[in-house]
Write a protein that holds these residues in place. Structure first.
Motif, PDB file in Angstrom:
ATOM      1  N   ALA A   1       1.117  -1.237  -0.163  1.00 34.07           N
ATOM      2  CA  ALA A   1       0.024  -0.280   0.235  1.00 34.07           C
ATOM      3  C   ALA A   1       1.113   1.248   0.268  1.00 34.07           C
ATOM      4  N   ARG A   2       2.402   1.511   0.848  1.00 30.40           N
ATOM      5  CA  ARG A   2       3.071   2.606   0.924  1.00 30.40           C
ATOM      6  C   ARG A   2       3.501   2.788  -0.688  1.00 30.40           C
ATOM      7  N   ALA A   3       3.956   1.446  -1.681  1.00 32.21           N
ATOM      8  CA  ALA A   3       4.862   1.481  -2.802  1.00 32.21           C
ATOM      9  C   ALA A   3       3.491   2.050  -3.285  1.00 32.21           C
ATOM     10  N   ALA A   4       2.126   1.480  -3.572  1.00 31.64           N
ATOM     11  CA  ALA A   4       1.384   2.458  -4.418  1.00 31.64           C
ATOM     12  C   ALA A   4       1.538   3.664  -3.906  1.00 31.64           C
ATOM     13  N   ALA A   5       1.085   4.403  -2.576  1.00 31.16           N
ATOM     14  CA  ALA A   5       1.145   5.665  -2.370  1.00 31.16           C
ATOM     15  C   ALA A   5       2.661   6.438  -3.018  1.00 31.16           C
ATOM     16  N   ALA A   6       3.449   5.759  -3.470  1.00 34.58           N
ATOM     17  CA  ALA A   6       4.516   6.286  -3.591  1.00 34.58           C
ATOM     18  C   ALA A   6       4.561   6.119  -5.296  1.00 34.58           C
ATOM     19  N   GLY A   7       3.445   6.019  -6.193  1.00 30.07           N
ATOM     20  CA  GLY A   7       3.547   5.562  -7.688  1.00 30.07           C
ATOM     21  C   GLY A   7       4.243   4.787  -8.111  1.00 30.07           C
ATOM     22  N   CYS A   8       4.600   3.302  -7.224  1.00 33.83           N
ATOM     23  CA  CYS A   8       5.126   2.533  -7.349  1.00 33.83           C
ATOM     24  C   CYS A   8       3.921   1.649  -8.362  1.00 33.83           C
ATOM     25  N   HIS A   9       4.438   0.297  -9.454  1.00 34.20           N
ATOM     26  CA  HIS A   9       3.044  -0.413  -9.881  1.00 34.20           C
ATOM     27  C   HIS A   9       3.953  -1.761  -8.987  1.00 34.20           C
ATOM     28  N   LEU A  10       2.617  -2.782  -8.870  1.00 38.35           N
ATOM     29  CA  LEU A  10       2.712  -3.565  -7.897  1.00 38.35           C
ATOM     30  C   LEU A  10       3.255  -5.274  -8.157  1.00 38.35           C
ATOM     31  N   LEU A  11       3.753  -5.997  -8.286  1.00 35.09           N
ATOM     32  CA  LEU A  11       4.418  -7.162  -8.700  1.00 35.09           C
ATOM     33  C   LEU A  11       3.945  -8.234  -6.899  1.00 35.09           C
ATOM     34  N   LEU A  12       2.884  -8.878  -6.474  1.00 36.31           N
ATOM     35  CA  LEU A  12       2.833  -9.193  -5.546  1.00 36.31           C
ATOM     36  C   LEU A  12       2.712 -10.638  -5.047  1.00 36.31           C
ATOM     37  N   ASP A  13       3.261 -11.251  -4.133  1.00 34.06           N
ATOM     38  CA  ASP A  13       3.322 -12.308  -3.887  1.00 34.06           C
ATOM     39  C   ASP A  13       2.098 -13.225  -3.800  1.00 34.06           C
ATOM     40  N   LYS A  14       2.016 -14.458  -3.003  1.00 33.40           N
ATOM     41  CA  LYS A  14       0.835 -14.584  -3.199  1.00 33.40           C
ATOM     42  C   LYS A  14       0.763 -15.344  -1.839  1.00 33.40           C
ATOM     43  N   PRO A  15      -0.322 -14.686  -0.680  1.00 34.28           N
ATOM     44  CA  PRO A  15      -1.511 -14.745  -1.089  1.00 34.28           C
ATOM     45  C   PRO A  15      -1.113 -12.960  -0.838  1.00 34.28           C
ATOM     46  N   VAL A  16      -1.880 -11.952  -1.286  1.00 34.32           N
ATOM     47  CA  VAL A  16      -1.639 -10.929  -1.074  1.00 34.32           C
ATOM     48  C   VAL A  16      -1.264 -10.489   0.394  1.00 34.32           C
ATOM     49  N   ALA A  17      -2.571 -10.680   1.291  1.00 27.17           N
ATOM     50  CA  ALA A  17      -2.745 -11.062   2.370  1.00 27.17           C
ATOM     51  C   ALA A  17      -3.670 -12.309   2.979  1.00 27.17           C
ATOM     52  N   THR A  18      -3.508 -11.972   5.110  1.00 24.41           N
ATOM     53  CA  THR A  18      -4.379 -13.278   4.938  1.00 24.41           C
ATOM     54  C   THR A  18      -5.630 -12.446   5.424  1.00 24.41           C
ATOM     55  N   GLN A  19      -5.714 -11.182   5.721  1.00 31.54           N
ATOM     56  CA  GLN A  19      -6.711 -10.453   6.093  1.00 31.54           C
ATOM     57  C   GLN A  19      -7.083 -10.230   4.961  1.00 31.54           C
ATOM     58  N   PRO A  20      -8.688  -9.709   5.195  1.00 27.97           N
ATOM     59  CA  PRO A  20      -9.457  -9.200   4.407  1.00 27.97           C
ATOM     60  C   PRO A  20      -9.333  -7.922   3.925  1.00 27.97           C
ATOM     61  N   ALA A  21      -9.330  -7.217   4.912  1.00 23.18           N
ATOM     62  CA  ALA A  21      -9.073  -5.807   5.201  1.00 23.18           C
ATOM     63  C   ALA A  21      -7.615  -4.875   4.983  1.00 23.18           C
ATOM     64  N   ALA A  22      -6.980  -5.677   5.199  1.00 22.06           N
ATOM     65  CA  ALA A  22      -5.436  -5.882   4.284  1.00 22.06           C
ATOM     66  C   ALA A  22      -5.162  -5.644   3.163  1.00 22.06           C
ATOM     67  N   ALA A  23      -6.096  -6.998   2.815  1.00 18.84           N
ATOM     68  CA  ALA A  23      -5.423  -6.646   0.617  1.00 18.84           C
ATOM     69  C   ALA A  23      -6.767  -6.159   0.145  1.00 18.84           C
ATOM     70  N   ARG A  24      -7.777  -5.422   1.109  1.00 14.59           N
ATOM     71  CA  ARG A  24      -8.418  -4.255   0.120  1.00 14.59           C
ATOM     72  C   ARG A  24      -7.728  -3.111   0.231  1.00 14.59           C
ATOM     73  N   ALA A  25      -7.017  -2.850   1.483  1.00 11.18           N
ATOM     74  CA  ALA A  25      -6.661  -1.737   1.673  1.00 11.18           C
ATOM     75  C   ALA A  25      -5.239  -1.005   0.026  1.00 11.18           C
ATOM     76  N   VAL A  26      -4.712  -2.512  -0.146  1.00 11.66           N
ATOM     77  CA  VAL A  26      -4.214  -2.297  -0.867  1.00 11.66           C
ATOM     78  C   VAL A  26      -4.324  -2.302  -2.627  1.00 11.66           C
ATOM     79  N   VAL A  27      -5.252  -2.971  -2.594  1.00 14.70           N
ATOM     80  CA  VAL A  27      -6.187  -2.368  -4.085  1.00 14.70           C
ATOM     81  C   VAL A  27      -6.404  -1.116  -3.912  1.00 14.70           C
ATOM     82  N   GLU A  28      -7.599  -0.587  -2.591  1.00 15.92           N
ATOM     83  CA  GLU A  28      -7.573   0.625  -2.690  1.00 15.92           C
ATOM     84  C   GLU A  28      -6.569   1.697  -2.779  1.00 15.92           C
ATOM     85  N   ALA A  29      -5.370   1.716  -2.432  1.00 19.29           N
ATOM     86  CA  ALA A  29      -4.429   2.455  -2.662  1.00 19.29           C
ATOM     87  C   ALA A  29      -3.586   2.754  -4.214  1.00 19.29           C
TER      88      ALA A  29
END
Length: 322
Positions: A84-112
């Motif tokens: 989420a911090r990287a996205a806010a800094a303008g970086c494209h994201l190549l994420l590992d799986k799973p994105v997170a183990t809590q839906p709220a944390a994964a949703r924050a990445v999407v929103e960022a």
């Protein structure tokens, strides 16, 4: 960006997957400038940086500021806030799986990522490996699948296992096969059978989890997930049954080859603005489904609906029985 642009890529993580897969693939890719690395162990970051002639960053935000895109090779619940911090800094994201183990944390990445307008891709290996990905696309175009099964039997904790991976990734032992190989199974089943609307899960031997899934297409599927399988019995099988017969997914390819394709997919998404099939929103959906499966395990097999993301996976729009 154009098809010939080179994106400055940073790497977050210094463990065995970062060293064996992410770093070599980024260094070899013709359209990435492998810029720097950050890790939670500065000495490991310095060693990896020296190996590839790049910069080891002490400050992760400084790495983000120096990059156009960032690849992640850290545990999921470390990954999500950093992504989420990287996205806010303008970086494209190549994420590992799973994105997170809590839906709220994964949703924050999407929103960022949405707020910053950056591209994202999740490294679900089979979706980028040549033979499996072609097979998945072919079967997604077929109609009327009756059922499917995805079995991921790993032997990570048996004699002769990869001791380095086991020692350096304790989250796998803590969260089990459901979270480690569950994303792989779902990433194959969803584009063919449609989104999951309900899941029932029961425990097996070791960390084994048995899942029964109901899909929007009307099909059902099962997934057996384990990291504690006896070595002689380990292996991966994906099978579909329907009017086209009983078909088994081919395997093959190396992790580095698949990761290089994932880089290609992220670069294309960044260039065109078109979301990648396995983007952060798809990663959120995987987390939501696995979280529902975990709740089912905790309630001894009670079925749980997979409410949450509106992400449409390939095949999800089929009518029941189509």
């Amino acid at each position: 960006m154009t098809s010939t642009d080179v994106l400055r890529f940073g790497l977050v993580g210094t463990g065995p997957w970062a060293r064996r897969t992410h770093a070599p693939a980024l260094a070899a890719h013709p359209h990435t400038g492998f810029t720097g690395v950050w890790g939670r162990r500065p000495e490991a970051a310095a060693e990896l940086a020296a190996e590839h002639g790049i910069t080891a960053y002490d400050d992760v935000d400084a790495l983000f500021a120096a990059c156009d895109a960032v690849a992640f090779a850290v545990p999921p619940d470390v990954q999500a806030p950093l992504a989420a911090r990287a996205a806010a800094a303008g970086c494209h994201l190549l994420l590992d799986k799973p994105v997170a183990t809590q839906p709220a944390a994964a949703r924050a990445v999407v929103e960022a990522a949405d707020a910053a307008g950056v591209a994202s891709a999740v490294f679900c290996t089979m979706r980028y490996a040549s033979a499996p990905s072609a097979w998945i696309a072919e079967q997604a175009a077929e109609k009327g699948w009756f059922t499917g099964r995805a079995d991921w039997y790993g032997a990570l904790y048996t004699p002769g296992d990869d001791a380095e991976v086991r020692a350096s990734t304790p989250w796998r032992a803590e969260r089990g096969a459901l979270w480690d190989v569950g994303p792989h199974a779902l990433s194959v089943l969803l584009p063919i059978l449609g989104d999951v609307v309900a899941v029932t899960a029961r425990r097996g031997a070791g960390d084994t989890a048995h899942l029964v899934l109901r899909h929007t297409s009307g099909a059902s599927s099962t997934a057996t997930l384990s990291l504690t399988t006896p070595r002689a019995a380990a292996g991966t099988t994906v099978e579909l049954r329907g009017p086209a017969g009983a078909l088994t997914m081919p395997l093959g390819g190396t992790a580095q080859e698949s990761f290089a394709v994932a880089v290609d997919v992220l670069l294309e998404s960044a260039r065109t603005g078109v979301a990648a099939p396995c983007d952060a929103r798809f990663g959120l959906r995987l987390t939501e489904i696995l979280a529902a499966a975990e709740r089912s395990l905790e309630s001894e097999g009670t079925a749980h609906e997979t409410e949450g993301s509106e992400h449409k996976t390939e095949g999800a729009a089929r009518e029941p029985g189509a």
